[in-house]
Design a protein around this motif. Structure first.
Motif, PDB file in Angstrom:
ATOM      1  N   UNK B  78      -4.586 -13.184 -10.695  1.00 19.83           N
ATOM      2  CA  UNK B  78      -4.755 -14.559 -10.215  1.00 19.83           C
ATOM      3  C   UNK B  78      -4.309 -15.578 -11.267  1.00 19.83           C
ATOM      4  N   UNK B  79      -4.510 -15.247 -12.522  1.00 14.81           N
ATOM      5  CA  UNK B  79      -4.112 -16.201 -13.569  1.00 14.81           C
ATOM      6  C   UNK B  79      -2.587 -16.345 -13.599  1.00 14.81           C
ATOM      7  N   UNK B  80      -1.889 -15.223 -13.539  1.00 14.88           N
ATOM      8  CA  UNK B  80      -0.424 -15.270 -13.573  1.00 14.88           C
ATOM      9  C   UNK B  80       0.165 -15.947 -12.352  1.00 14.88           C
ATOM     10  N   UNK B  81      -0.415 -15.653 -11.181  1.00 14.89           N
ATOM     11  CA  UNK B  81       0.144 -16.231  -9.958  1.00 14.89           C
ATOM     12  C   UNK B  81      -0.176 -17.706  -9.828  1.00 14.89           C
ATOM     13  N   UNK B  82      -1.368 -18.060 -10.225  1.00 14.22           N
ATOM     14  CA  UNK B  82      -1.758 -19.450 -10.007  1.00 14.22           C
ATOM     15  C   UNK B  82      -0.986 -20.397 -10.906  1.00 14.22           C
ATOM     16  N   UNK B 102     -12.247 -19.739 -10.690  1.00 10.89           N
ATOM     17  CA  UNK B 102     -12.055 -20.238 -12.049  1.00 10.89           C
ATOM     18  C   UNK B 102     -10.572 -20.550 -12.288  1.00 10.89           C
ATOM     19  N   UNK B 103      -9.694 -19.704 -11.743  1.00 11.55           N
ATOM     20  CA  UNK B 103      -8.259 -19.947 -11.911  1.00 11.55           C
ATOM     21  C   UNK B 103      -7.842 -21.251 -11.228  1.00 11.55           C
ATOM     22  N   UNK B 170      -1.493 -19.147  -0.878  1.00 13.14           N
ATOM     23  CA  UNK B 170      -1.648 -17.828  -1.515  1.00 13.14           C
ATOM     24  C   UNK B 170      -2.813 -17.122  -0.833  1.00 13.14           C
ATOM     25  N   UNK B 171      -2.522 -16.003  -0.194  1.00 15.60           N
ATOM     26  CA  UNK B 171      -3.564 -15.240   0.484  1.00 15.60           C
ATOM     27  C   UNK B 171      -3.777 -13.934  -0.273  1.00 15.60           C
ATOM     28  N   UNK B 172      -4.939 -13.764  -0.847  1.00 12.86           N
ATOM     29  CA  UNK B 172      -5.240 -12.558  -1.620  1.00 12.86           C
ATOM     30  C   UNK B 172      -6.072 -11.600  -0.775  1.00 12.86           C
TER      31      UNK B 172
END
Lengths: 461, 352
Positions: B78-82, B102-103, B170-172
């Motif tokens: 999530x950190x890299x994608x966000x 948090x991201x 973004x759908x996780x």
């Protein structure tokens, strides 16, 4: 300052456990994420990881100890530069992990009053229905529904219609006739046959600030989408502490059609009416159809709009003023009477009105209430009627068990017990899947005669 | 809509970037992102890691109830994608959602207070670990039913296209959800209508206790969009730089109006499925090997040091800072009171 390590609760139900094994010994360096010990819970053996960094200064509970209560200090971790002698300074375990929980003497929430009667207002405070004095025109329920959508789509760019065959085909039941032509394919959208998917897509679109009208070709197919309707559309506002409203309308024909058998003939009124977070509307006339659908589209909440295929072709006088909107939660007295109250909704209003005419010939003056909304339910109007007639019969197509009639019977016990001169009688569909054969189908649905019989029974005639 | 990609989002106004520093032009490929970006990633991943460890601890103390699914191990995803997300973009995920919040920049204290069921939580204590939302940062939950967020996110993508705001959703979802029927109903509509949706499959190898191989007839999850013409890419989700690169490409694809894209993030969760899962379906060696060799935080830390992009002191400073944020969050989560009893009946309906 040294930090105490507490016996952890490792499942929602664990109160104590066995400290099976220490994987670190006194003097070992400990980093976040290191496994300190193995704990046996009521369900399994779990590993306990360190959260704080430092040195394992002292083990307070030796391995093999059973019945160690959750939150008992089991070890002490020394921070950088701290000596073992500091252990005695370790702060007492954050005494009871319990929060400033409400004390026993704090008054319980108002709702469940001691008697079990909900204190939440049983009668919704719906706006009074304004008298409509404008122009009306005879039109079918089908046309009234279409006009409602057309007017609201002209009024608000964020309103769009999606569903199977709503655009090019003009609607499986021709409700969306002409909409594609006027609003284009951006706002009138044919979906694949994929109810769960497009119901969920509609919910997401509603979260994003649009106002979708999702048409189910019939509500029987909404069963495929039940999770998105109940778990996503209805509950998210509450689960988000009021942030995430879902302004969406799910509409389509509900109830028995004719000769389509069990999977295509059933009333879902009671299913949806059970769910907090939904509004459930059940129009009867053309004016209901138009005024309530417009209200549903403007409402900031998820609304289940249950139409009836047989009513689509019926003609009524319908207000043509685009500002005509009915308040949600107001029942309508379709026929005034003093001897018995017949309370019903949707197509059964027509049947009840026929029964009332027949009863009048026999000297029984029946009042017919068209509920128009199942959630919120206009208890006030029903109770006022019963205070006058002292007798009530509920009528619905749906199954009797846990049906709308059951709810009305309970409400009468709570709010009108002293005014009843006879027990509430429920007229409902037969407690069977809908049969196909014409004669059996007729037996499965409430008929004029059934209603007459029930009305006479409560009048002891 | 069904046939006209004319008004595709690509044609809409370019969305404002969130906060990524421009990358070095002609920089070497090992460090295609600027140092401030990488330090930000380090800090964000560490924040999630420490937050989750603290949540685990509070759960152990009985302060957090019910289900609690930790994200430890998966932080790079999530950190890299966000990092590629613009302000207008939206995000939706499952119940393993603390890291995503948090991201997105949600306040750790507000998230932790929701875990403890307090009024200071994002849902005033009514949602809990699995159900949190923030309109302010376009975080749309936090959904407890496996797979349900996929049509919802597709609808958010539909909203971006309808409003022509240039946004992407973004759908996780996980490798467990990937077998839900509604996922494919969504893929079909998203591709048919060219919706700007990045479908992120966080493949942590286990859907609760069932390995991907035991649940999925095909384990090439990035190919799950083949039948719908949705391109898919498999990414090393343990490497935040790889994730960043994939995210940039995916977002560019969506913003250009080319429709949805699938990213399969190969990742790993160190903890059990939820707090009460002893994780007997995998070996200890498997977990410790992942932790030792593939930890996204340790590896980025080593990368920063080896390439002299940061020194020990700078990183320690971040460590300390993060620790103090988490300590404060945990304190807030314990001090914030429980909701008033009168809150029981609020937020059921919006006043019309």
């Amino acid at each position: 300052m040294p930090t105490q390590v507490l016996m952890p609760a490792l499942s929602p139900t664990m109160t104590d456990g066995k400290l099976a094994k220490w994987l670190k010994k006194e003097g070992d360096a400990v980093a976040s994420g290191d496994i300190l010990a193995e704990i046996e819970t009521d369900k399994a053996t779990m590993e306990m990881e360190a959260v704080d960094e430092g040195t394992l200064g002292k083990i307070l509970v030796p391995e093999g100890s059973e019945g160690v209560a959750v939150n008992t200090p089991i070890a002490v971790i020394l921070g950088e530069g701290e000596e073992a002698s500091a252990i005695n300074e370790a702060p007492a375990a954050p005494a009871k992990a319990e929060a400033p929980a409400p004390k026993a003497d704090v008054p319980a929430p108002k709702a469940p009053a001691p008697t079990g009667i909900p204190a939440a207002p049983a009668t919704p405070k719906a706006a009074a229905e304004p008298d409509y004095t404008g122009e009306t025109r005879p039109m079918t329920v089908r046309e009234a529904l279409r006009d409602a959508m057309v007017e609201e789509m002209r009024r608000d760019e964020t309103v769009f219609l999606m569903g199977e065959e709503v655009a090019q085909y003009q609607g499986a039941y021709k409700i969306s006739q002409g909409l594609l032509e006027e609003f284009g394919e951006k706002r009138v959208i044919d979906t694949p046959i994929t109810e769960h998917g497009f119901a969920g897509l509609g919910v997401g679109a509603a979260f994003s600030g649009l106002r979708p009208i999702v048409e189910f070709m019939t509500f029987n197919f909404a069963m495929q989408a039940m999770d998105q309707i109940i778990n996503s559309a209805a509950k998210t506002l509450y689960m988000s502490g009021g942030q995430m409203g879902c302004p969406i309308v799910f509409r389509g024909p509900n109830g028995a059609a004719a000769r389509v058998a069990a999977q295509h003939s059933q009333c879902f009124g009671s299913w949806f009416a059970h769910i907090p977070g939904l509004k459930v509307l059940v129009p009867y006339s053309g004016a209901d159809a138009k005024g309530l659908l417009k209200a549903a589209i403007r409402d900031p909440n998820p609304v289940i709009f249950l139409e009836n295929e047989i009513l689509y072709g019926r003609t009524f006088e319908v207000p043509i003023d685009p500002d005509f909107v009915l308040p949600i939660g107001r029942a309508k007295i379709e026929r005034s009477g003093k001897d018995v109250t017949l309370v019903t909704f949707s197509l059964m209003v027509e049947t009840a009105l026929k029964a009332a005419e027949a009863l009048a010939e026999e000297g029984i003056d029946a009042e017919v209430i068209n509920l128009r909304s199942l959630r919120p339910l206009d208890t006030e109007t029903i109770v006022a009627s019963v205070k006058k007639t002292n007798r009530i019969v509920s009528i619905e197509e749906g199954w009797p068990t846990a049906g709308i009639g059951s709810e009305i019977a309970a409400l009468m016990m709570e709010h009108a017990f002293d005014y009843l001169d006879a027990p509430v009688v429920r007229v409902a569909g037969a407690d069977v899947p809908m049969p196909y054969a014409a004669n059996l189908e007729k037996l499965a649905l409430p008929q004029v005669e059934t209603i007459i019989e029930a009305a006479k029974a409560v009048c002891y005639k | 809509m069904a046939t006209a990609p004319k008004s595709a989002t690509g044609a809409a106004k370019a969305p404002a970037k969130r906060k990524t520093t421009p990358r070095k032009k002609g920089g070497d490929d090992k460090a295609p992102f600027s140092t401030p970006d990488l330090l930000r990633d380090y800090r964000q991943m560490l924040l999630i890691r420490r937050f989750e460890e603290k949540a685990g601890q509070l759960y152990g103390m009985g302060l957090i109830g019910g289900f609690c699914h930790l994200y430890i191990g998966q932080e790079a995803v999530v950190v890299g994608l966000h990092a590629s997300a613009a302000e207008v973009d939206t995000l939706v995920t499952s119940y393993r959602d603390h890291g995503h919040m948090l991201a997105c920049g949600m306040d750790p204290g507000g998230v932790m207070a929701e875990l403890t069921g307090r009024v200071g939580g994002y849902s005033k204590g009514k949602g809990g670990s699995m159900h949190m939302f923030s309109r302010k940062v376009n975080f749309y939950g936090g959904h407890g039913i496996v797979g349900a967020q996929v049509p919802i996110g597709t609808g958010l993508g539909f909203g971006h296209k309808y409003k022509q705001d240039g946004g992407v959703c973004f759908v996780y979802f996980g490798d467990g959800a990937v077998n839900q029927g509604q996922v494919y109903e969504s893929f079909n509509m998203a591709s048919l209508w060219k919706l700007p949706v990045v479908y992120v499959i966080e493949n942590n190898l286990y859907g609760m206790g069932t390995s991907v191989a035991r649940a999925s007839a095909s384990v090439e999850l990035y190919r799950r969009g083949d039948a719908y013409g949705i391109p898919g890419v498999q990414v090393n989700g343990m490497d935040v730089i790889e994730v960043r690169k994939a995210g940039e490409k995916a977002v560019a694809h969506c913003r250009a109006g080319k429709g949805p894209i699938i990213l399969e993030m190969k990742t790993y969760r160190y903890r059990g499925h939820s707090m009460s899962d002893p994780a007997k379906y995998r070996t200890k060696d498997e977990v410790s090997k992942m932790r030792k060799e593939s930890d996204p935080i340790d590896n980025l830390r080593a990368f920063l040091l080896e390439n002299k992009l940061a020194d020990e002191d700078a990183l320690k400073e971040i460590d300390r800072d993060v620790k103090s944020i988490i300590t404060k969050a945990a304190e807030f989560a314990q001090q914030s009171p429980e909701p008033e009893p009168s809150e029981l009946f609020t937020d059921v309906l919006v006043d019309a």
